[in-house]
Design a protein around this motif. Structure first.
Motif, PDB file in Angstrom:
ATOM      1  N   LEU A 120     -20.070 -23.943  17.604  1.00 41.34           N
ATOM      2  CA  LEU A 120     -19.445 -24.444  18.823  1.00 41.34           C
ATOM      3  C   LEU A 120     -17.966 -24.083  18.778  1.00 41.34           C
ATOM      4  CD1 LEU A 120     -20.535 -26.238  21.210  1.00 41.34           C
ATOM      5  CD2 LEU A 120     -19.495 -28.177  20.042  1.00 41.34           C
ATOM      6  N   ARG A 121     -17.498 -23.373  19.807  1.00 39.74           N
ATOM      7  CA  ARG A 121     -16.080 -23.010  19.882  1.00 39.74           C
ATOM      8  C   ARG A 121     -15.476 -23.650  21.125  1.00 39.74           C
ATOM      9  NH1 ARG A 121     -18.650 -18.285  18.147  1.00 39.74           N
ATOM     10  NH2 ARG A 121     -18.012 -17.642  16.035  1.00 39.74           N
ATOM     11  N   ILE A 122     -14.445 -24.448  20.914  1.00 40.43           N
ATOM     12  CA  ILE A 122     -13.839 -25.197  22.012  1.00 40.43           C
ATOM     13  C   ILE A 122     -12.367 -24.809  22.158  1.00 40.43           C
ATOM     14  CG2 ILE A 122     -13.309 -27.483  22.925  1.00 40.43           C
ATOM     15  CD1 ILE A 122     -15.630 -28.594  21.327  1.00 40.43           C
ATOM     16  N   THR A 123     -12.002 -24.472  23.378  1.00 39.86           N
ATOM     17  CA  THR A 123     -10.611 -24.206  23.729  1.00 39.86           C
ATOM     18  C   THR A 123     -10.197 -25.242  24.763  1.00 39.86           C
ATOM     19  OG1 THR A 123     -10.958 -21.831  23.379  1.00 39.86           O
ATOM     20  CG2 THR A 123      -8.987 -22.491  24.597  1.00 39.86           C
ATOM     21  N   GLN A 124      -9.091 -25.930  24.519  1.00 40.32           N
ATOM     22  CA  GLN A 124      -8.727 -27.071  25.361  1.00 40.32           C
ATOM     23  C   GLN A 124      -7.224 -27.161  25.573  1.00 40.32           C
ATOM     24  OE1 GLN A 124      -9.566 -30.788  23.458  1.00 40.32           O
ATOM     25  NE2 GLN A 124      -9.111 -32.033  25.252  1.00 40.32           N
ATOM     26  N   THR A 125      -6.837 -27.534  26.776  1.00 43.63           N
ATOM     27  CA  THR A 125      -5.454 -27.901  27.078  1.00 43.63           C
ATOM     28  C   THR A 125      -5.491 -29.318  27.638  1.00 43.63           C
ATOM     29  OG1 THR A 125      -5.473 -27.091  29.367  1.00 43.63           O
ATOM     30  CG2 THR A 125      -4.925 -25.502  27.635  1.00 43.63           C
ATOM     31  N   TRP A 126      -4.367 -29.784  28.139  1.00 42.09           N
ATOM     32  CA  TRP A 126      -4.289 -31.131  28.697  1.00 42.09           C
ATOM     33  C   TRP A 126      -5.196 -31.299  29.912  1.00 42.09           C
ATOM     34  CZ3 TRP A 126      -0.560 -32.839  32.859  1.00 42.09           C
ATOM     35  CH2 TRP A 126      -0.573 -34.227  33.018  1.00 42.09           C
ATOM     36  N   ARG A 127      -5.391 -30.231  30.685  1.00 43.34           N
ATOM     37  CA  ARG A 127      -6.154 -30.311  31.925  1.00 43.34           C
ATOM     38  C   ARG A 127      -7.459 -29.521  31.913  1.00 43.34           C
ATOM     39  NH1 ARG A 127      -4.242 -27.868  35.971  1.00 43.34           N
ATOM     40  NH2 ARG A 127      -5.254 -29.201  37.507  1.00 43.34           N
TER      41      ARG A 127
END
Length: 215
Positions: A120-127
């Motif tokens: 599982l690869r997750i890329t995340q910012t505040w929004r």
């Protein structure tokens, strides 16, 4: 990446603070350029617009500041940081043939459901967020997500996805849509995402998911 919703959405308040900060920055730059112009004439008239300041502050907060200890302590951001690579398995009700090299090392061939190795690869910012799951014979990408932190003991990540099997997969492995619901659990040794998934009409599979953060 796509936006995600959350049950502790304080974005209006944060935007207000960032807007005030942009206004203060514009005034500070104007005052500083006026003060320094007596010594350095070249800086005379240098200003920064509110729009530019707000854009820069929002970009900085969205990419970096939201996951700092200061943001957590002040309550500016309560959303967990899911960024990174997670390794584990999907325990599936799928009854078709699964190649041995696609199975997880902990798989029990005599169990009712088989464990398929997955990343599982997750890329995340505040929004925004993007969740990509990959196994030996298929890949899936999130199309929508919700992060919950107020109810229950553990923060959770619920997301909808579209799965595309490899062209050489078994005929029963068709493109499909599904939903996953994962709880974030952490202790002194490791951080884990675990929960369950189910698919829509056409596949109607279900199972468990277990991932350990590897980076």
């Amino acid at each position: 990446m796509h936006t995600y919703s959350t049950d502790n959405d304080n974005r209006p308040t944060v935007y207000g603070i960032l807007g005030f900060g942009a206004y203060a920055a514009a005034l500070a730059v104007g005052w500083l350029s006026t003060t320094l112009s007596a010594v350095i004439p070249a800086v005379a008239g240098i200003t920064i617009s509110w729009g530019v300041g707000f854009t820069l502050l929002t970009a900085m907060f969205s990419r970096f500041i939201w996951k700092t200890r200061i943001a957590r302590a002040t309550g500016a951001s309560k959303v967990p940081d899911f960024n990174g690579e997670w390794t584990g398995y999907v325990k599936t009700s799928y009854e078709g043939v699964i190649p041995d090299d696609a199975l997880h090392a902990s798989n029990d061939p005599n169990a009712e459901m088989q464990r398929v190795a997955a990343t599982l690869r997750i890329t995340q910012t505040w929004r925004k967020i993007s969740i990509h799951l990959e196994t030996d014979n298929s890949e899936s990408d999130s199309t929508g997500a919700t992060v919950l932190t107020e109810d229950g003991r553990w923060p959770s990540l619920n997301y909808q996805y579209e799965n595309d099997p490899d062209p050489d997969s078994a005929p029963s492995m068709t493109r499909h849509y599904g939903t996953a619901d994962l709880a974030l659990k952490s202790d002194s040794d490791e951080t884990v995402l675990e929960g369950f998934y189910y698919t829509g009409p056409g596949r109607e599979n279900y199972g468990e998911m277990y991932f350990v953060k590897s980076e």
